[in-house]
Design a protein around this motif. Structure first.
Motif, PDB file in Angstrom:
ATOM      1  N   TRP A  79       0.856  -1.196   0.000  1.00 60.81           N
ATOM      2  CA  TRP A  79       0.000   0.000   0.000  1.00 60.81           C
ATOM      3  C   TRP A  79       0.889   1.242   0.000  1.00 60.81           C
ATOM      4  O   TRP A  79       0.695   2.140  -0.813  1.00 60.81           O
ATOM      5  N   TRP A  80       1.848   1.309   0.918  1.00 56.59           N
ATOM      6  CA  TRP A  80       2.738   2.469   0.989  1.00 56.59           C
ATOM      7  C   TRP A  80       3.454   2.675  -0.343  1.00 56.59           C
ATOM      8  O   TRP A  80       3.507   3.794  -0.867  1.00 56.59           O
ATOM      9  N   TRP A  81       4.033   1.621  -0.895  1.00 60.52           N
ATOM     10  CA  TRP A  81       4.769   1.737  -2.153  1.00 60.52           C
ATOM     11  C   TRP A  81       3.867   2.245  -3.272  1.00 60.52           C
ATOM     12  O   TRP A  81       4.219   3.168  -4.011  1.00 60.52           O
ATOM     13  N   ASN A  82       2.715   1.646  -3.412  1.00 60.95           N
ATOM     14  CA  ASN A  82       1.840   1.979  -4.528  1.00 60.95           C
ATOM     15  C   ASN A  82       1.236   3.371  -4.404  1.00 60.95           C
ATOM     16  O   ASN A  82       1.101   4.066  -5.400  1.00 60.95           O
ATOM     17  N   ARG A  83       0.906   3.814  -3.200  1.00 57.02           N
ATOM     18  CA  ARG A  83       0.374   5.176  -3.046  1.00 57.02           C
ATOM     19  C   ARG A  83       1.472   6.205  -3.270  1.00 57.02           C
ATOM     20  O   ARG A  83       1.205   7.304  -3.723  1.00 57.02           O
TER      21      ARG A  83
END
Length: 137
Positions: A53-57
């Motif tokens: 989630w962190w990477w993709n956002r």
């Protein structure tokens, strides 16, 4: 089309990061702490989903907006990834049934499950959560 190719490439990088977290935690909990492969997977999957989630956002969908605050976005991400997790964990369980020797090496089953769930996860993330371009205001 350029954005789509870039998103796919960045999503794949995030997937590899998530796989490393998922497999590493599962392997450590089973091999070092003696956990059951299924209980270990709950912890490893939640950790990996948070990393992705962190990477993709931050990277993959940085030019898109979910229209939600961080906490709500994370909850929505986890809900969407739960759908992909059905595929992911289904393959994980099938791998153990087909190859009982994998109980000593859950990272292999994690990799198989991750590969199977990644397509569904990308489609859900792009079409449902990060569907709108970021406004420039």
């Amino acid at each position: 089309m350029i954005h789509l190719r870039r998103e796919v490439a960045l999503f794949a990088i995030g997937g590899v990061l998530g796989l490393c977290v998922d497999a590493g935690i599962a392997q450590a909990l089973v091999g070092l702490a003696g956990w059951n492969v299924y209980t270990a997977r709950v912890v490893s999957f939640l950790s990996a989903a948070t990393v992705t989630w962190w990477w993709n956002r931050t990277h993959t969908f940085a030019h898109r907006d979910s229209g939600r605050g961080r906490h709500a976005e994370w909850l929505h991400w986890m809900g969407l990834m739960a759908l992909g997790a059905v595929v992911n964990n289904g393959v994980y369980v099938l791998a153990f049934r087909a190859f009982p020797g994998l109980h000593a090496w859950p990272a292999v089953a994690v990799a198989a499950g991750s590969a199977a769930g990644s397509i569904a996860n990308f489609a859900l993330a792009r079409a449902v959560l990060f569907r709108a371009p970021k406004s420039s205001s």
